[in-house]
Structure formats: structure tokens, C-alpha cells
Design a protein around this motif. Sequence first.
Motif, PDB file in Angstrom:
ATOM      1  N   SER A 195       0.827  -1.200   0.000  1.00 29.27           N
ATOM      2  CA  SER A 195       0.000   0.000   0.000  1.00 29.27           C
ATOM      3  C   SER A 195       0.865   1.255   0.000  1.00 29.27           C
ATOM      4  CB  SER A 195      -0.926   0.017   1.219  1.00 29.27           C
ATOM      5  OG  SER A 195      -0.161   0.051   2.417  1.00 29.27           O
ATOM      6  N   SER A 196       0.245   2.392  -0.263  1.00 33.79           N
ATOM      7  CA  SER A 196       0.932   3.684  -0.216  1.00 33.79           C
ATOM      8  C   SER A 196      -0.097   4.774   0.060  1.00 33.79           C
ATOM      9  CB  SER A 196       1.659   3.964  -1.533  1.00 33.79           C
ATOM     10  OG  SER A 196       2.268   5.238  -1.507  1.00 33.79           O
ATOM     11  N   TRP A 197       0.305   5.784   0.772  1.00 32.08           N
ATOM     12  CA  TRP A 197      -0.590   6.894   1.109  1.00 32.08           C
ATOM     13  C   TRP A 197       0.090   8.228   0.789  1.00 32.08           C
ATOM     14  CZ3 TRP A 197       1.119   2.925   4.157  1.00 32.08           C
ATOM     15  CH2 TRP A 197       2.230   3.189   4.953  1.00 32.08           C
ATOM     16  N   THR A 198       1.024   8.191  -0.153  1.00 31.99           N
ATOM     17  CA  THR A 198       1.813   9.372  -0.488  1.00 31.99           C
ATOM     18  C   THR A 198       1.021  10.416  -1.259  1.00 31.99           C
ATOM     19  OG1 THR A 198       3.843   8.061  -0.533  1.00 31.99           O
ATOM     20  CG2 THR A 198       3.885  10.149  -1.718  1.00 31.99           C
TER      21      THR A 198
ATOM     22  N   ALA B 142       6.518  -0.885  -5.302  1.00 32.71           N
ATOM     23  CA  ALA B 142       7.049   0.200  -6.130  1.00 32.71           C
ATOM     24  C   ALA B 142       5.996   0.695  -7.114  1.00 32.71           C
ATOM     25  CB  ALA B 142       8.288  -0.281  -6.878  1.00 32.71           C
ATOM     26  N   MET B 143       5.186  -0.208  -7.658  1.00 35.32           N
ATOM     27  CA  MET B 143       4.103   0.182  -8.560  1.00 35.32           C
ATOM     28  C   MET B 143       3.120   1.114  -7.853  1.00 35.32           C
ATOM     29  SD  MET B 143       3.121  -3.296 -10.661  1.00 35.32           S
ATOM     30  CE  MET B 143       1.681  -2.481 -11.392  1.00 35.32           C
ATOM     31  N   THR B 144       2.720   0.719  -6.648  1.00 37.75           N
ATOM     32  CA  THR B 144       1.745   1.520  -5.905  1.00 37.75           C
ATOM     33  C   THR B 144       2.310   2.890  -5.569  1.00 37.75           C
ATOM     34  OG1 THR B 144       0.950  -0.544  -4.918  1.00 37.75           O
ATOM     35  CG2 THR B 144       0.173   1.497  -3.944  1.00 37.75           C
ATOM     36  N   PHE B 145       3.578   2.922  -5.169  1.00 33.55           N
ATOM     37  CA  PHE B 145       4.210   4.187  -4.793  1.00 33.55           C
ATOM     38  C   PHE B 145       4.308   5.127  -5.994  1.00 33.55           C
ATOM     39  CE2 PHE B 145       7.973   6.851  -3.869  1.00 33.55           C
ATOM     40  CZ  PHE B 145       7.540   7.433  -2.687  1.00 33.55           C
ATOM     41  N   THR B 146       4.713   4.615  -7.149  1.00 36.07           N
ATOM     42  CA  THR B 146       4.829   5.473  -8.334  1.00 36.07           C
ATOM     43  C   THR B 146       3.453   5.941  -8.808  1.00 36.07           C
ATOM     44  OG1 THR B 146       4.946   3.466  -9.713  1.00 36.07           O
ATOM     45  CG2 THR B 146       7.013   4.531  -9.133  1.00 36.07           C
ATOM     46  N   LEU B 147       2.431   5.079  -8.685  1.00 28.14           N
ATOM     47  CA  LEU B 147       1.079   5.506  -9.038  1.00 28.14           C
ATOM     48  C   LEU B 147       0.621   6.622  -8.110  1.00 28.14           C
ATOM     49  CD1 LEU B 147      -1.507   5.184 -10.706  1.00 28.14           C
ATOM     50  CD2 LEU B 147      -2.216   3.370  -9.124  1.00 28.14           C
ATOM     51  N   ASP B 148       0.998   6.544  -6.839  1.00 25.48           N
ATOM     52  CA  ASP B 148       0.677   7.606  -5.886  1.00 25.48           C
ATOM     53  C   ASP B 148       1.317   8.929  -6.301  1.00 25.48           C
ATOM     54  OD1 ASP B 148      -1.057   6.518  -4.063  1.00 25.48           O
ATOM     55  OD2 ASP B 148       0.203   6.943  -2.335  1.00 25.48           O
ATOM     56  N   ILE B 149       2.547   8.869  -6.787  1.00 27.15           N
ATOM     57  CA  ILE B 149       3.209  10.089  -7.236  1.00 27.15           C
ATOM     58  C   ILE B 149       2.473  10.695  -8.426  1.00 27.15           C
ATOM     59  CG2 ILE B 149       5.328  11.003  -8.281  1.00 27.15           C
ATOM     60  CD1 ILE B 149       6.914   9.026  -6.596  1.00 27.15           C
ATOM     61  N   VAL B 150       2.009   9.840  -9.338  1.00 27.29           N
ATOM     62  CA  VAL B 150       1.245  10.333 -10.491  1.00 27.29           C
ATOM     63  C   VAL B 150      -0.009  11.060 -10.020  1.00 27.29           C
ATOM     64  CG1 VAL B 150      -0.093   9.662 -12.522  1.00 27.29           C
ATOM     65  CG2 VAL B 150       2.111   8.562 -12.066  1.00 27.29           C
ATOM     66  N   ILE B 151      -0.770  10.432  -9.124  1.00 25.24           N
ATOM     67  CA  ILE B 151      -2.022  11.021  -8.649  1.00 25.24           C
ATOM     68  C   ILE B 151      -1.751  12.288  -7.847  1.00 25.24           C
ATOM     69  CG2 ILE B 151      -4.039  10.653  -7.170  1.00 25.24           C
ATOM     70  CD1 ILE B 151      -3.905   7.693  -7.935  1.00 25.24           C
ATOM     71  N   GLY B 152      -0.751  12.244  -6.971  1.00 23.74           N
ATOM     72  CA  GLY B 152      -0.413  13.435  -6.187  1.00 23.74           C
ATOM     73  C   GLY B 152       0.044  14.583  -7.064  1.00 23.74           C
ATOM     74  N   SER B 153       0.750  14.276  -8.153  1.00 19.65           N
ATOM     75  CA  SER B 153       1.261  15.314  -9.050  1.00 19.65           C
ATOM     76  C   SER B 153       0.149  16.019  -9.816  1.00 19.65           C
ATOM     77  CB  SER B 153       2.259  14.703 -10.045  1.00 19.65           C
ATOM     78  OG  SER B 153       3.383  14.178  -9.372  1.00 19.65           O
ATOM     79  N   LEU B 154      -1.023  15.410  -9.870  1.00 21.18           N
ATOM     80  CA  LEU B 154      -2.147  16.067 -10.548  1.00 21.18           C
ATOM     81  C   LEU B 154      -2.527  17.374  -9.856  1.00 21.18           C
ATOM     82  CD1 LEU B 154      -4.466  13.006 -11.354  1.00 21.18           C
ATOM     83  CD2 LEU B 154      -2.895  14.201 -12.898  1.00 21.18           C
ATOM     84  N   ALA B 155      -2.086  17.532  -8.594  1.00 20.39           N
ATOM     85  CA  ALA B 155      -2.373  18.761  -7.851  1.00 20.39           C
ATOM     86  C   ALA B 155      -1.672  19.970  -8.456  1.00 20.39           C
ATOM     87  CB  ALA B 155      -1.967  18.596  -6.389  1.00 20.39           C
TER      88      ALA B 155
END
Length: 262
Positions: free
Chosen positions: A75-78, A156-169
Motif C-alpha cells: 500500500s501507499s498513502w503518499t 514500487a508500482m503503488t508508490f509510483t502511481l501515488d506520485i502520479v495522482i499526487g502530481s495532478l495537484a
Amino acid sequence: MRSARVLRALIAREITTTLTYRWWLLFLQLGNIIAPAISLLVWRGAIEQGATPPVTESFLTTYLVLVSVVTMLTSSWTSAYLAESIRLGGLSKWLIRPCSTHLNGLANNVGEKLVKLVLLIPLVAALGVIFRDEVALPSSVGRWLAFLLALLIAGAMTFTLDIVIGSLAFWFEDVTAVNRLRFLLSGILSGALIPLALFPAMFSGFLAVQPFRFMVSFPLEVLLGAPSAGSFALQAGWFAAFLGVAVFTWRVGLRSYQGAGA
């Protein structure tokens, strides 16, 4: 080497901070194990009534006993923290530091997961003892090493997907809806709630290649079965795609960042 030393120091800091909330985390892990335990009881009851799932009872039991550990570790919550940092301008301080905000996010994930793991393992072990007659773990060292590799790539997949979603900000004021949609899809398509092997056969082709499978279900498939090298290649391919999108989104987003609210 410097990044490794910084990461180690950040993880130590995060562990210390996380231990402050250890009782809250304990109850959180209790909640994480309840859903698969209930699913296990329901499926065992259905099998006793004559149901014939497409997998063995041993596979189903072992999968549901272990799924809470795999789900937590991958999981990731980044994304929420990253989006807030961008929206409020907190990212500015990380842009002038020698340490990346993503390294800090990774340390937060790893540190909290280490504490969660210590709390969750006894609960999973207790569940395993209750259903010990149907729990079958492999004895092959190679199988466990392959499982750890699949687990690492899944995280690592989950973490990088979190970065993508967070970067939408960088472009959207609120990414909460995107996060909720991701968690909904992930809960269903990753195998965290229902083993993918129990879905109707007509969906098997789609479920086998979609990315969420490789975040939870696939590591357990590796441990309990013998997936092909092609499945590992597909998992690595999805990770490479997520990483490429994350790097592209981050770099493009930084060009429009104005540090509002800093």
C-alpha cells in the motif's frame, strides 16, 4: 550512498514518530484482518454446503490468511500528502533541500510499514493457527525469493502511481475524487477483497493483464503457485510504465509550480 544514508535516517525518524500512534495502528491492523477473516468464514461455509470454487480450499485459505499482510506491504498513502504539499506550497522547502520529497515519502511508507508489520504479524499468525489444517506454505527458498521480488515490485508500482495522482495537484485543486476512484478500483481488481481466481471465467483474460492484479494478487500467486516468466515481465512492464508517467508528470508539473500558500 549519500541518499541511502539520508533514507536510513528518515526511516528511523518515521519509526519514532509512528510509535507514538502504536495503539491506533494496532486497531487499524485489527480492522485490516477482519475483512479477509470474514471472507474466509463465508467461503468455508459455502464449500461445506457444496460450493465448488475454481481453486482448492487450501489455496483459498492460505490466500485469505496472508492477503492482509501483502495488502499492507504494497500500500501507499503518499498521494494525499504530496497533493497537499503542492496545493499549500509546502513543496517549496523540499525543492531547495538536498533531499527529495519523494525520498521523504518513501521513508514515511517504509517506516510506518515496519511498525504495522510488527503489529499485524501476530494477528495473521493467530488466524493461521485457527485454520492451520488448510494453510499450506511452500518450503522452497526459490519460491519465497520470487515472492519477495514480486512484493517489492508491487510496492514500487503503488508508490509510483501515488506520485502520479499526487502530481495532478499541479493542475487540479483537489485530487480526492481521483484517489477514491483508484482505491475503489484497486480494492476490486487487485484481489485485496476477493481473490481474482473466484471471478467469472469470462473476465479472466482482462484480470490477468490489468495493472492492479500485480499490486496484491500476483505476489500471492507467485508464493502459492507457479506463474510464468511472462507474468513477471508484465509486472515489470507495468512498473516501468508507471515510473515513466510519474517522472513525466512530475517534471512537467514543476514547470507550472508557483509555490502558492508557502
